[in-house]
Every structure is written in C-alpha cells, then in structure tokens.
Scaffold this active site. Structure first.
Site, mmCIF file in Angstrom:
data_model
loop_
_atom_site.group_PDB
_atom_site.id
_atom_site.type_symbol
_atom_site.label_atom_id
_atom_site.label_comp_id
_atom_site.label_asym_id
_atom_site.label_seq_id
_atom_site.Cartn_x
_atom_site.Cartn_y
_atom_site.Cartn_z
ATOM 1 N N ASP A 146 0.800 -1.233 0.000
ATOM 2 C CA ASP A 146 0.000 0.000 0.000
ATOM 3 C C ASP A 146 0.831 1.282 0.000
ATOM 4 O O ASP A 146 0.340 2.310 -0.409
ATOM 5 C CB ASP A 146 -0.891 0.102 1.271
ATOM 6 C CG ASP A 146 -2.297 -0.378 1.020
ATOM 7 O OD1 ASP A 146 -2.510 -1.078 0.032
ATOM 8 O OD2 ASP A 146 -3.165 -0.047 1.829
ATOM 9 N N CYS B 235 -20.061 -11.977 -5.260
ATOM 10 C CA CYS B 235 -19.314 -12.550 -6.396
ATOM 11 C C CYS B 235 -19.252 -14.082 -6.304
ATOM 12 O O CYS B 235 -18.783 -14.627 -5.301
ATOM 13 C CB CYS B 235 -17.902 -11.971 -6.399
ATOM 14 S SG CYS B 235 -16.874 -12.659 -7.705
HETATM 15 C C1 B12 Z 1 -6.734 3.995 -2.748
HETATM 16 C C2 B12 Z 1 -7.177 2.569 -2.526
HETATM 17 C C3 B12 Z 1 -8.536 2.334 -2.279
HETATM 18 C C4 B12 Z 1 -9.586 3.430 -2.420
HETATM 19 C C5 B12 Z 1 -9.827 3.733 -3.912
HETATM 20 C C6 B12 Z 1 -9.697 2.504 -4.787
HETATM 21 C C7 B12 Z 1 -9.475 2.799 -6.267
HETATM 22 N N1 B12 Z 1 -9.186 1.762 -6.997
HETATM 23 O O1 B12 Z 1 -9.547 3.892 -6.737
HETATM 24 C C8 B12 Z 1 -10.814 2.827 -1.677
HETATM 25 C C9 B12 Z 1 -10.807 3.371 -0.251
HETATM 26 C C10 B12 Z 1 -12.185 3.056 -2.295
HETATM 27 C C11 B12 Z 1 -10.433 1.341 -1.644
HETATM 28 C C12 B12 Z 1 -11.350 0.334 -1.381
HETATM 29 C C13 B12 Z 1 -11.035 -0.997 -1.265
HETATM 30 N N2 B12 Z 1 -9.797 -1.522 -1.287
HETATM 31 CO CO1 B12 Z 1 -8.274 -0.541 -1.763
HETATM 32 N N3 B12 Z 1 -6.584 0.298 -2.274
HETATM 33 C C14 B12 Z 1 -6.252 1.513 -2.574
HETATM 34 C C15 B12 Z 1 -4.749 1.569 -2.910
HETATM 35 C C16 B12 Z 1 -4.007 2.099 -1.660
HETATM 36 C C17 B12 Z 1 -4.384 2.417 -4.120
HETATM 37 C C18 B12 Z 1 -5.226 2.122 -5.382
HETATM 38 C C19 B12 Z 1 -4.814 3.041 -6.501
HETATM 39 O O2 B12 Z 1 -5.233 4.175 -6.575
HETATM 40 N N4 B12 Z 1 -3.927 2.581 -7.358
HETATM 41 C C20 B12 Z 1 -3.429 3.366 -8.474
HETATM 42 C C21 B12 Z 1 -3.903 2.773 -9.817
HETATM 43 C C22 B12 Z 1 -3.383 3.641 -10.965
HETATM 44 O O3 B12 Z 1 -3.280 1.507 -9.962
HETATM 45 P P1 B12 Z 1 -4.024 0.099 -9.886
HETATM 46 O O4 B12 Z 1 -4.919 0.102 -8.679
HETATM 47 O O5 B12 Z 1 -3.020 -0.966 -9.978
HETATM 48 O O6 B12 Z 1 -4.978 0.124 -11.186
HETATM 49 C C23 B12 Z 1 -4.448 -0.005 -12.497
HETATM 50 C C24 B12 Z 1 -4.322 -1.428 -12.877
HETATM 51 O O7 B12 Z 1 -5.402 -2.170 -12.312
HETATM 52 C C25 B12 Z 1 -4.375 -1.349 -14.384
HETATM 53 N N5 B12 Z 1 -4.791 -2.611 -14.968
HETATM 54 C C26 B12 Z 1 -5.795 -3.428 -14.619
HETATM 55 N N6 B12 Z 1 -5.825 -4.479 -15.387
HETATM 56 C C27 B12 Z 1 -4.819 -4.356 -16.276
HETATM 57 C C28 B12 Z 1 -4.419 -5.170 -17.297
HETATM 58 C C29 B12 Z 1 -3.337 -4.795 -18.074
HETATM 59 C C30 B12 Z 1 -2.897 -5.719 -19.139
HETATM 60 C C31 B12 Z 1 -2.670 -3.576 -17.813
HETATM 61 C C32 B12 Z 1 -1.536 -3.159 -18.630
HETATM 62 C C33 B12 Z 1 -3.097 -2.750 -16.768
HETATM 63 C C34 B12 Z 1 -4.176 -3.167 -16.004
HETATM 64 O O8 B12 Z 1 -5.275 -0.275 -14.673
HETATM 65 C C35 B12 Z 1 -5.433 0.539 -13.513
HETATM 66 C C36 B12 Z 1 -5.200 1.976 -13.875
HETATM 67 O O9 B12 Z 1 -3.884 2.180 -14.343
HETATM 68 C C37 B12 Z 1 -4.440 0.064 -3.187
HETATM 69 C C38 B12 Z 1 -3.019 -0.383 -2.884
HETATM 70 C C39 B12 Z 1 -2.030 0.110 -3.926
HETATM 71 N N7 B12 Z 1 -1.021 0.824 -3.491
HETATM 72 O O10 B12 Z 1 -2.160 -0.178 -5.103
HETATM 73 C C40 B12 Z 1 -5.498 -0.650 -2.318
HETATM 74 C C41 B12 Z 1 -6.068 -1.971 -2.794
HETATM 75 C C42 B12 Z 1 -6.437 -1.855 -4.259
HETATM 76 N N8 B12 Z 1 -7.336 -2.134 -1.991
HETATM 77 C C43 B12 Z 1 -7.543 -3.288 -1.603
HETATM 78 C C44 B12 Z 1 -8.708 -3.674 -0.887
HETATM 79 C C45 B12 Z 1 -8.693 -5.032 -0.195
HETATM 80 C C46 B12 Z 1 -9.828 -2.830 -0.839
HETATM 81 C C47 B12 Z 1 -11.243 -3.170 -0.341
HETATM 82 C C48 B12 Z 1 -11.718 -4.583 -0.687
HETATM 83 C C49 B12 Z 1 -11.310 -2.971 1.212
HETATM 84 C C50 B12 Z 1 -12.700 -3.128 1.800
HETATM 85 N N9 B12 Z 1 -13.176 -4.354 2.039
HETATM 86 O O11 B12 Z 1 -13.348 -2.150 2.125
HETATM 87 C C51 B12 Z 1 -12.084 -2.064 -1.054
HETATM 88 C C52 B12 Z 1 -12.591 -2.568 -2.404
HETATM 89 C C53 B12 Z 1 -13.369 -1.570 -3.216
HETATM 90 C C54 B12 Z 1 -13.466 -2.022 -4.661
HETATM 91 N N10 B12 Z 1 -14.561 -2.651 -5.040
HETATM 92 O O12 B12 Z 1 -12.501 -1.844 -5.391
HETATM 93 C C55 B12 Z 1 -6.484 -4.280 -2.070
HETATM 94 C C56 B12 Z 1 -7.034 -5.053 -3.265
HETATM 95 C C57 B12 Z 1 -6.607 -6.500 -3.361
HETATM 96 C C58 B12 Z 1 -7.233 -7.162 -4.567
HETATM 97 N N11 B12 Z 1 -7.713 -8.370 -4.398
HETATM 98 O O13 B12 Z 1 -7.266 -6.598 -5.640
HETATM 99 C C59 B12 Z 1 -5.282 -3.284 -2.421
HETATM 100 C C60 B12 Z 1 -4.372 -3.752 -3.545
HETATM 101 C C61 B12 Z 1 -4.490 -3.114 -1.096
HETATM 102 C C62 B12 Z 1 -3.528 -4.254 -0.819
HETATM 103 N N12 B12 Z 1 -2.268 -3.929 -0.583
HETATM 104 O O14 B12 Z 1 -3.872 -5.405 -0.805
HETATM 105 N N13 B12 Z 1 -9.118 1.160 -1.920
HETATM 106 S S1 SF4 Z 2 -19.099 -9.711 -12.715
HETATM 107 FE FE1 SF4 Z 2 -17.199 -10.805 -12.228
HETATM 108 S S2 SF4 Z 2 -16.422 -9.800 -10.385
HETATM 109 FE FE2 SF4 Z 2 -18.582 -9.240 -10.600
HETATM 110 S S3 SF4 Z 2 -19.720 -10.740 -9.398
HETATM 111 FE FE3 SF4 Z 2 -19.676 -11.523 -11.500
HETATM 112 S S4 SF4 Z 2 -17.863 -12.837 -11.550
HETATM 113 FE FE4 SF4 Z 2 -17.655 -11.566 -9.713
#
Ligand code: B12
Ligand code: SF4
Ligand code: SF4
Length: 280
Positions: free
Chosen positions: A97, A212
């Site tokens: 994180d 899910c």
């Molecule tokens: C800020 C944050 C939040 C915020 C905003 C989330 C958001 N996505 O905007 C809030 C508070 C809402 C939140 C909620 C939750 N979060 Co959160 N959060 C974060 C945090 C700290 C940063 C996310 C972020 O802004 N990343 C920046 C973007 C740019 O990067 P990214 O997330 O990797 O997304 C990119 C990729 O996914 C990419 N991508 C996706 N697919 C593909 C495929 C290809 C081929 C390519 C090239 C790119 C690509 O595209 C996106 C944009 O560039 C992360 C940890 C972290 N440092 O990453 C945890 C994290 C995402 N959260 C986590 C969790 C557990 C949760 C919750 C389940 C907690 C809960 N039970 O309440 C909820 C789930 C909500 C939901 N349905 O998503 C876990 C997710 C684990 C997982 N299984 O994915 C993380 C990874 C924390 C961890 N260290 O484990 N979260």
């Molecule tokens: S759409 Fe995908 S992530 Fe959402 S509940 Fe169905 S299987 Fe799960």
C-alpha cells in the site's frame, strides 16, 4: 523461489520486469520508483489470502485480523532477507500500500490473476479476498508466464449488490464507494451520510465481494494473523470514552486504527440512527 514464497505464506506470486511495468506507470510513479531504487530491474508481486469465513460483525473482513500492512511487511521482509542472501549485491524493497507501485496493475502484469468487474484481483481458488504486496529490486527480473485461468464471468452480481452505484463499466468510482466513505474524515455531506447508512458495516465494505460467485467457495487463509484473535465488531460502548492513547493501545495493531476513534464513532451513530428509523 517457489519455496521462499510458500514459506512466506503467499497464495500466489509472480514477477514483472521493469520494462513490463511501464504501461501502468505515469511519470510521477516512475520517478518515485527510480528515486527509491536506481536502475530498477523489476517487481515481485505476491497475493496473501485473508478469508477466514463470514462471521457476523460490523467490520469488513479485511480489517478483522492484524493490520495487513504490518503482516505483509513482516512476511515480505523475510523474503527480502532470503533474496539478499542469494543476491548480496542487489537491493530488495518491500511494500504494501505504501509504495509508488500500482499493486493491482503489477499483479495482473506478473500473471497472478485478473481484475474482476468488482475492481479487485481474482486468484482462484482464493477469490478476491486477498492482499497484495510487492518487492522492488534492481535485480533484472523476467516477467512470469501468466495464469491462463479466467475467473470473472461478467455476471454483473457485484454491480447489482453495490448500494451506491460505485461500480460501472468504467470501473470503480472511488468517491461513491462505501469503503472510501467509511474512512472519510469530518462531516459527511447529506448524500454521503445517507449512503453510509445503507451499509451494514462501520468500516470498509464487502458487498460486491460477497455477491461474487468466485468468492462463494473461496479457500480460507492459513495465515494465523488473519485467522486468530479476530475482531468482528466494535460497539459504541467500547469506544465511547477512549482517549487517543487508549485507542492506540487497544486497536493499534488493526487496519482501522490509523483513522482514530472519531470516524468510527460517527459511523456507528449513523448506523444506529438508521436502525432507529427502521424500528419507528
Ligand atoms: C486507494 C485505494 C482504495 C480506495 C480507492 C480505490 C481505487 N481503486 O480507486 C478505496 C478506499 C475506495 C479502496 C477500497 C477498497 N480496497 Co483498496 N486500495 C487503494 C490503494 C491504496 C491504491 C489504489 C490506486 O489508486 N492505485 C493506483 C492505480 C493507478 O493503480 P491500480 O490500482 O493498480 O490500477 C491499475 C491497474 O489495475 C491497471 N490494470 C488493470 N488491469 C490491467 C491489465 C493490463 C494488461 C494492464 C496493462 C493494466 C491493467 O489499470 C489501472 C489503472 O492504471 C491500493 C493499494 C495500492 N497501493 O495499489 C489498495 C487496494 C487496491 N485495496 C484493496 C482492498 C482489499 C480494498 C477493499 C476490498 C477494502 C474493503 N473491504 O473495504 C475495497 C474494495 C473496493 C473495490 N470494489 O474496489 C487491495 C485489493 C486487493 C485485490 N484483491 O485486488 C489493495 C491492492 C491493497 C492491498 N495492498 O492489498 N481502496
Ligand atoms: S461480474 Fe465478475 S467480479 Fe462481478 S460478481 Fe460476477 S464474476 Fe464476480
Ligand atoms: S466496496 Fe461496497 S460500495 Fe465499494 S464498490 Fe463494492 S459494493 Fe460498492
């Protein structure tokens, strides 16, 4: 390498070369990574399961065990020590994180799994109840061969279960997400307060994940930190008069503790207000 990650308790792990990571890095993140680790060679990514069943409670499942930041860093530090012993001339920097690495993007690129429509990484048979951790290194890494399993069936159950419309074909609208609102400091706007009142929880949100089908038979975690000493719920009574110091002593090792007691008190009050209205 498999043995090291298994010993660390990872449910899945992989690696992505620095070149392979570039598609998910903006200039700012890239600069921060290079400041931390000049000549980055890549990133190891690991997923750790936290699912320990669904006991009733008012805290999201992810926040019931020991604070995952502490747990992951401790476990990743163990991996770093093993890697350092094997590659003494290289650096290994753990993160959970708190690093500039976009963890979900890195996990997808390292082949751990795919993101479901609920915006979370799915790794069968663990579903999405996973935490992600990374190790940034200047050791040149090759990108892992990805898993071919696809998990999300695009059934839409997660979107239908979300009470605030935070999920759409554009992904997650964080400002509408109850996980975000339940952590937000200060007074909530009338819309935000009403939205928070639709949540059965006072911290985090599990509704999309609970709906899910990939999580229906999710394999349970074996990590004691997420199985033992669980705190399922907090009551108004328990946290009513706590000073910040008492709060820290009691809940300092929990993932919700950084926010302090006032946000939790507000959320409990909102939930009680709704229950009262429902009863009237
Ligand atoms: C800020 C944050 C939040 C915020 C905003 C989330 C958001 N996505 O905007 C809030 C508070 C809402 C939140 C909620 C939750 N979060 Co959160 N959060 C974060 C945090 C700290 C940063 C996310 C972020 O802004 N990343 C920046 C973007 C740019 O990067 P990214 O997330 O990797 O997304 C990119 C990729 O996914 C990419 N991508 C996706 N697919 C593909 C495929 C290809 C081929 C390519 C090239 C790119 C690509 O595209 C996106 C944009 O560039 C992360 C940890 C972290 N440092 O990453 C945890 C994290 C995402 N959260 C986590 C969790 C557990 C949760 C919750 C389940 C907690 C809960 N039970 O309440 C909820 C789930 C909500 C939901 N349905 O998503 C876990 C997710 C684990 C997982 N299984 O994915 C993380 C990874 C924390 C961890 N260290 O484990 N979260
Ligand atoms: S759409 Fe995908 S992530 Fe959402 S509940 Fe169905 S299987 Fe799960
Ligand atoms: S965590 Fe809750 S509010 Fe956020 S997208 Fe999922 S169901 Fe909606």
């Amino acid at each position: 390498m498999n043995a090291i990650w298994k010993a660390a308790g990872a449910a899945a792990w992989g690696a992505v070369s620095f070149g392979g990571l570039l598609p998910v890095l903006d200039q700012e993140r890239r600069q921060k990574i290079e400041d931390l680790c000049p000549n980055p060679g890549g990133v190891f990514v690991a997923a750790f399961s936290y699912f320990a069943g669904r006991s009733p409670g008012n805290l999201a499942l992810y926040a019931r065990g020991e604070d995952y930041h502490r747990v992951l860093l401790r476990r990743l530090e163990g991996v770093c020590a093993s890697l350092k012993a094997r590659y003494p001339d290289h650096c290994f920097l753990p993160g959970a994180d708190n690093s500039p690495i976009p963890e979900q993007g890195a996990a997808v690129l390292a082949g751990l799994g795919e993101k479901g429509q609920h915006n979370l990484l799915l790794v069968p048979p663990y579903g999405s109840y996973l935490f992600l951790g990374t190790i940034l290194t200047d050791l040149p890494l090759e990108t892992s061969v990805g898993r071919i399993e696809t998990a999300c069936s695009h059934c839409g159950a997660c979107g239908r279960a979300c009470p605030t419309g935070a999920l759409s074909e554009h992904g997650l609208e964080a400002s509408r997400c109850l996980s975000h609102l339940s952590q937000k400091k200060g007074e909530l706007s009338p819309w935000e307060a009403k939205a928070q009142q639709r949540s059965p929880l006072i911290w985090g949100c599990d509704l999309c994940q609970a709906a899910c089908p990939c999580n229906r038979h999710a394999r349970e975690t074996e990590l004691p930190e997420f199985r033992e000493n669980l705190l399922h719920a907090l009551s108004a009574e328990e946290i009513k008069d706590l000073t910040n110091r008492q709060w820290k002593e009691r809940y300092g090792d929990r993932a919700f503790s950084w926010r302090g007691p006032s946000v939790l008190r507000r959320n409990i009050a909102l939930l009680e207000e709704r229950t009262q209205e429902d009863d009237d």
